[in-house]
Design a protein around this motif. Structure first.
Motif, mmCIF file in Angstrom:
data_model
loop_
_atom_site.group_PDB
_atom_site.id
_atom_site.type_symbol
_atom_site.label_atom_id
_atom_site.label_comp_id
_atom_site.label_asym_id
_atom_site.label_seq_id
_atom_site.Cartn_x
_atom_site.Cartn_y
_atom_site.Cartn_z
ATOM 1 N N ARG A 14 25.595 -38.817 -33.347
ATOM 2 C CA ARG A 14 25.616 -39.283 -31.966
ATOM 3 C C ARG A 14 25.154 -40.736 -31.861
ATOM 4 N NH1 ARG A 14 27.429 -36.486 -28.113
ATOM 5 N NH2 ARG A 14 27.844 -35.032 -29.783
ATOM 6 N N GLU A 69 28.176 -44.888 -25.755
ATOM 7 C CA GLU A 69 26.836 -44.338 -25.740
ATOM 8 C C GLU A 69 26.918 -42.816 -25.632
ATOM 9 O OE1 GLU A 69 24.369 -46.147 -22.772
ATOM 10 O OE2 GLU A 69 22.864 -44.588 -23.081
ATOM 11 N N GLN A 70 26.191 -42.144 -26.476
ATOM 12 C CA GLN A 70 26.139 -40.682 -26.505
ATOM 13 C C GLN A 70 27.428 -40.026 -26.987
ATOM 14 O OE1 GLN A 70 23.375 -38.957 -26.409
ATOM 15 N NE2 GLN A 70 22.341 -40.887 -26.063
ATOM 16 N N GLU A 71 28.386 -40.822 -27.468
ATOM 17 C CA GLU A 71 29.551 -40.212 -28.090
ATOM 18 C C GLU A 71 29.254 -40.005 -29.575
ATOM 19 O OE1 GLU A 71 31.717 -39.111 -26.318
ATOM 20 O OE2 GLU A 71 31.828 -40.321 -24.514
ATOM 21 N N THR A 72 30.166 -39.327 -30.279
ATOM 22 C CA THR A 72 29.966 -39.167 -31.708
ATOM 23 C C THR A 72 30.643 -40.315 -32.453
ATOM 24 O OG1 THR A 72 31.969 -37.883 -31.930
ATOM 25 C CG2 THR A 72 29.958 -36.659 -31.510
ATOM 26 N N ASP A 91 34.315 -40.525 -32.358
ATOM 27 C CA ASP A 91 35.018 -41.014 -31.174
ATOM 28 C C ASP A 91 34.896 -42.508 -30.972
ATOM 29 O OD1 ASP A 91 36.156 -38.665 -30.205
ATOM 30 O OD2 ASP A 91 34.231 -37.980 -29.447
#
Lengths: 412, 566
Positions: free
Chosen positions: B199, B510-513, B516
């Motif tokens: 993350r 932000e907060q994606e893996t 992605d």
């Protein structure tokens, strides 16, 4: 009837197994590339290209980022494990080495190449390799239970823990549970051999081939070769156990027939590979958790009595093993829900922690819209593949069932 | 709201702080304000009047008026108006209050202002270097007029071992470095992802590794009519957009207008460029998520479009068509039926591929809900193009500020309410179909007449100005020209769309893996720069060899021959 005919016994059989599963594997890969090229409207590389690639890599220098012994050992362990695995793989006939319980040995051995990849990745110290290694681990932990359960369904149906016994029985007794298990195995195959949409451990465009990012030369060649061989081995296993018809008495003929059926399955794997984008790791894990859940062991009648609460797939796996031969749980145990979780010390561990929750059927608190998304992504992979293939064929525009309404309007 | 009403409102609110007003046309207004009032005036424009920040241009006017001019350019989209807020800064104390805390979209623009002109934005939240290399000497500002073009400091000067001050990694995260060379990042830029597991917690960006100083070249080495050819080389994909935008801007500054037929030809090429850019992007986006079938098929469909380009202009790319006042080549009447035929073929194939992609549920599962950019955030960051239209905001320069022939054939603005990567994909695909429709219309309605204006003035007076936006495939490209002496502009400011879109990246990922990040970056079709040569270094002997254009051409022709012979 001589269905249980052995490949060949002893050393010659072993040599034959290695030649077929390891020696011919790059050829299969080359054919898959050709298939891919046809769908791409490309000419594609020559069919022997994978051999040339391996030869090139083998004579190149090996640039190592570290002198760690785990790092140096990993490629050999990976290919070595795969070769040993080949000796236990049936090819329409009994494997070269077969004995009571060889199916369990196979399940254990099947994990060795993945473990070698993971260890090598973590030893390299590269952050991309870490990510790739932990993804490999997650794929392994979500796919192996599915494959193991499928194999064990076959074992229970045949009342035997040897491939020889399974081969003998499965050919004469088709059953629904075997059909379901075979389908689950087929779906798991895609991830087991690292093909799209489940190639996220390597994911060149995301993490630059992940575990192999630091690999070059011979090390890379051994890993590649092991990956190609893995494709052959698991396809052969699928065909031998779950698609044994028509069975022929002659061992040589049976092997040839199996190879032909393998070509069909490989083509299917290749088509799915070429018409799908890569899923995210959480989507793929959710997918396999569902498949695992659907291999309903209630079809295996003799296990019905005295079953503990079974709405968790891994419990079923464990129970099945105990019911079958009183054997301890295999790698399934790693994914068993509940119990004490290790404190996450590093990334790898934390991912394991997550895996447990997936496999235990507990929803994964992951992503905005994650659950509905993965539900969509899941079982339609195959039908979608066929639709897309049709839509993208060179002649184009056929098969517009999913056409976007706005565009149709404007097109008219 | 008209320009008169706007000026009235500003005067009423700020009184004497509004020092002067220059109205170029009813839709283009420049307001000179006292330096101390820049922040409140910009804030009033942005918050109260709903203006959208475009870019900041710093001009060295010391020789003319003894000061640095800082022009903050805004657009009032509903009123089809541009407003420039100008503040003059004395050279001895070259600072100006930063508008970034109030107008967040000015984040990069003000960093760049210091980098190239040395006007410091006081109170900027992140005053790090943006454009110039890390080893560039302090106090040398290339866009100042006393710095001669090509007069660059030697490599390895006082700052030789300086490195970029990256943001420190947040507690408990590890750093994943993406770039400057990365499989799906064709161009040099570096992204540092601070990740926890898979993350992304935070990220930092450093780009401009191959900044070429084209603006400096424009105001010190080129003439008005040479600039279109250099402008076209700003981008290898949407080059025509830049030359068109520059030409429209310069024409406005000179008070002329290209003939109608020339404007149709420009629009036509702009739409052709949009189609081939979108299909190129579609292929790359497919490749990013491992879907190489889309890559191969999209690029195969793109080929007849490149043929179309060649048929019209003589080149597949970098057409060299534009001049200030018109275009250089006409489209002969007799090729028109052939063009329409090809357009039909392209439409058939494009519709097929677009339908295949839009109907793909796996693709949708992969892209939906990722890279979310809600409407308010898109507005705040002033992103442009399909990125903003994917957030359901109907911003399109072709409709908001019509140029070329779009006033006569307005295109349909395509938006999508999902605000995620999938929305941006769908918007681009539908735009491709819309562009094909436009081309057919444009070819049919194209009027006869000259293709070059006849009233181009011999002498162009200094201190004239013009500003224009052109809707590139990636969003608005902005060109701002202030005329100077010597038959060349005093300042030629260019802002490519990716400049603004990239600023939204930290928010998007932000907060994606990690999985992605590439596709989220790809969903806004970033275009950093293009390099024109390759250097090969033998690490053993240390010998290096530069492959120039001729050598690369020879090598690629040889490779083609080899493939044919096989």
């Amino acid at each position: 009837m001589n269905v249980t005919a052995q490949m060949l016994s002893g050393i010659p059989g072993a040599i034959l197994a290695v030649v077929v599963f390891v020696g011919l594997a790059p050829l299969a890969e080359g054919l898959l590339r050709k298939l891919k090229a046809i769908v791409h409207s490309r000419q594609g590389p020559p069919i022997i290209q994978p051999y040339l690639d391996l030869a090139k890599l083998l004579i190149k220098e090996d640039l190592a980022p570290c002198t760690n012994w785990i790092w140096r050992m990993a490629p050999a362990l990976c290919l070595g494990g795969t070769i040993v695995l080949a000796l236990f793989t049936p090819l329409g006939v009994r494997p070269a080495f077969g004995f009571s319980g060889d199916i369990l040995v196979f399940i254990y051995l099947a994990a060795i190449p993945s473990i070698a990849i993971i260890l090598g990745a973590f030893a390299s110290g590269n952050p991309y390799a870490y990510v790739g290694g932990s993804r490999e681990m997650m794929v392994m932990l979500s796919v192996e239970p599915v494959m193991s359960i499928a194999l064990l369904v076959a074992a229970i149906k045949a009342q035997s823990l040897t491939f020889a016994g399974i081969l003998e029985r499965s050919a004469v007794e088709p059953s629904i549970s075997m059909g379901v298990a075979g389908l689950a195995f087929l779906l798991a195959l895609q991830a087991q051999v690292g093909k799209l949409p489940f190639d996220m451990p390597e994911a060149e465009q995301e993490i630059m081939e992940g575990p192999f990012i630091e690999r070059s030369g011979p090390g890379m060649a051994l890993f590649r070769w092991a990956m190609h061989a893995r494709l052959m081995i698991f396809t052969a296993l699928l065909v031998s156990i779950f698609i044994p018809w028509p069975h022929v008495a002659n061992a040589g003929l049976s092997m040839l027939l199996t190879l032909a059926k393998m070509a069909v399955v490989l083509a299917l794997v290749g088509v799915v590979d070429v018409v799908n984008p890569r899923l995210r790791i959480d989507q793929s894990m959710a997918y396999y958790a569902r498949i695992g859940g659907r291999v309903d062991l209630r079809h295996c009648g003799r296990l019905r009595k005295d079953r503990p609460d079974d709405h968790q797939q891994t419990e079923r796996g464990d129970y099945l093993l105990q019911g079958g031969q009183g054997h301890a749980a295999l790698s399934l145990q790693t994914a068993r829900p509940g119990g004490e979780l290790p404190r996450p010390r590093d990334r790898g561990c934390r991912e394991v922690h997550r895996v447990r929750r997936v496999c235990g059927g507990v929803p994964l608190p992951l992503h905005r819209g994650h659950r509905s998304v993965s539900r969509q992504a899941g079982p339609r992979v195959l039908p979608r593949a066929l639709h897309l293939l049709r839509a993208l064929r060179r002649g184009l525009p056929r098969g517009r069932r999913h056409r976007h309404p706005g565009i149709r309007d404007r097109h008219q | 709201m008209t320009s008169v009403e706007l000026i009235g409102k500003l005067r009423e609110k700020f009184g004497a702080a509004i020092q002067d007003v220059c109205e170029l046309t009813p839709s283009k207004v420049r307001v000179e304000v006292a330096p101390a009032s820049v922040v409140p005036v910009c804030e009033a424009l942005y918050r109260d009047l709903g203006a959208r920040f475009l870019i900041t241009a710093g001009i060295d006017s010391r020789a003319v008026r003894g000061c640095f001019d800082v022009d903050h350019i805004f657009s009032l989209d509903p009123d089809k108006m541009f407003v420039i807020v100008r503040a003059s800064v004395p050279p001895e104390r070259a600072t100006l209050d930063s508008i970034t805390p109030r107008v967040p979209a000015a984040f990069w623009a003000e960093r760049e202002l210091y980098d190239v002109l040395g006007v410091k934005a006081e109170g900027h939240p992140d005053p790090r270097r943006l454009i110039m290399p890390d080893d560039w000497p302090e106090g040398l500002f290339p866009l100042r007029k006393d710095v001669k073009y090509g007069d660059w400091p030697a490599v390895g000067g006082e700052n030789a071992d300086a490195s970029y001050p990256w943001k420190p990694a947040p507690e408990g995260t590890s750093t994943v470095v993406v770039g400057p060379f990365f499989p799906v990042l064709e161009e040099p830029a570096q992204l540092r992802l601070y990740v926890d597991g898979e993350r992304v917690v935070d990220c930092d960006y450093r780009g401009f590794y191959s900044h070429r100083g084209i603006e400096k070249m424009g105001d010190s080495a080129l003439t008005y009519n040479e600039i279109p050819f250099v402008a076209e080389r700003i981008c290898g994909i949407c080059g025509f957009i830049h030359s068109s935008c520059y030409c429209e801007t310069a024409e406005e500054a000179m008070g002329i207008r290209a003939p109608r037929r020339a404007r149709y030809i420009r629009s036509l090429m702009l739409e052709v460029e949009r189609i081939h850019s979108h299909l190129l992007w579609l292929g790359i986006a497919g490749h990013i998520i491992g879907f190489d079938t889309v890559l191969m098929q999209a690029w195969r469909v793109r080929e007849p479009i490149m043929w179309l380009c060649e048929k019209i202009t003589g080149n597949r790319k970098t057409y060299g068509m534009n001049l200030v006042g018109g275009v250089r080549r006409d489209i002969p009447k007799e090729v028109q039926p052939e063009l329409l035929e090809v357009v039909d073929k392209i439409e058939k194939e494009t519709v097929a591929i677009v339908n295949a992609v839009i109907g793909d549920t796996v693709l949708k599962a992969r892209l939906s809900g990722v890279g979310m950019l809600p409407e308010e955030k898109a507005k705040e960051l002033a992103v442009v193009g399909p990125t903003v239209r994917g957030s359901n905001l109907p911003l399109d320069a072709r409709v908001d500020h019509p140029y070329a022939a779009y006033d006569e054939i307005p295109p349909k603005v395509i938006t999508h309410p999902d605000c995620d990567n999938w929305a941006r994909v769908v918007v681009r695909l539908e735009e491709t179909i819309e562009s094909i429709r436009w081309i057919r219309e444009g070819l049919k309605q194209m009027p006869d007449g000259p293709i070059m204006a006849s009233d181009i003035p011999e002498d162009i007076p200094p201190e004239q100005w013009g500003v224009f936006v052109v809707e590139a495939p990636r969003g608005e490209a902005i060109h701002y020209v202030v005329t100077g002496g010597d038959n060349r502009p005093a300042r030629w400011r260019v802002r490519a769309p990716t400049y603004q879109n990239l600023q939204a990246l930290p928010y998007l990922i932000e907060q994606e893996t990690i999985a992605d990040v590439p596709i989220t970056l790809g969903s806004m079709d970033p275009c950093f720069s293009c390099t024109e040569r390759t250097e090969i270094i033998n690490v053993r002997s240390g010998e290096s060899k530069v492959l120039d254009q001729q050598e690369l051409l020879r090598l690629s022709r040889e490779a083609t021959e080899r493939l044919r012979g096989r």
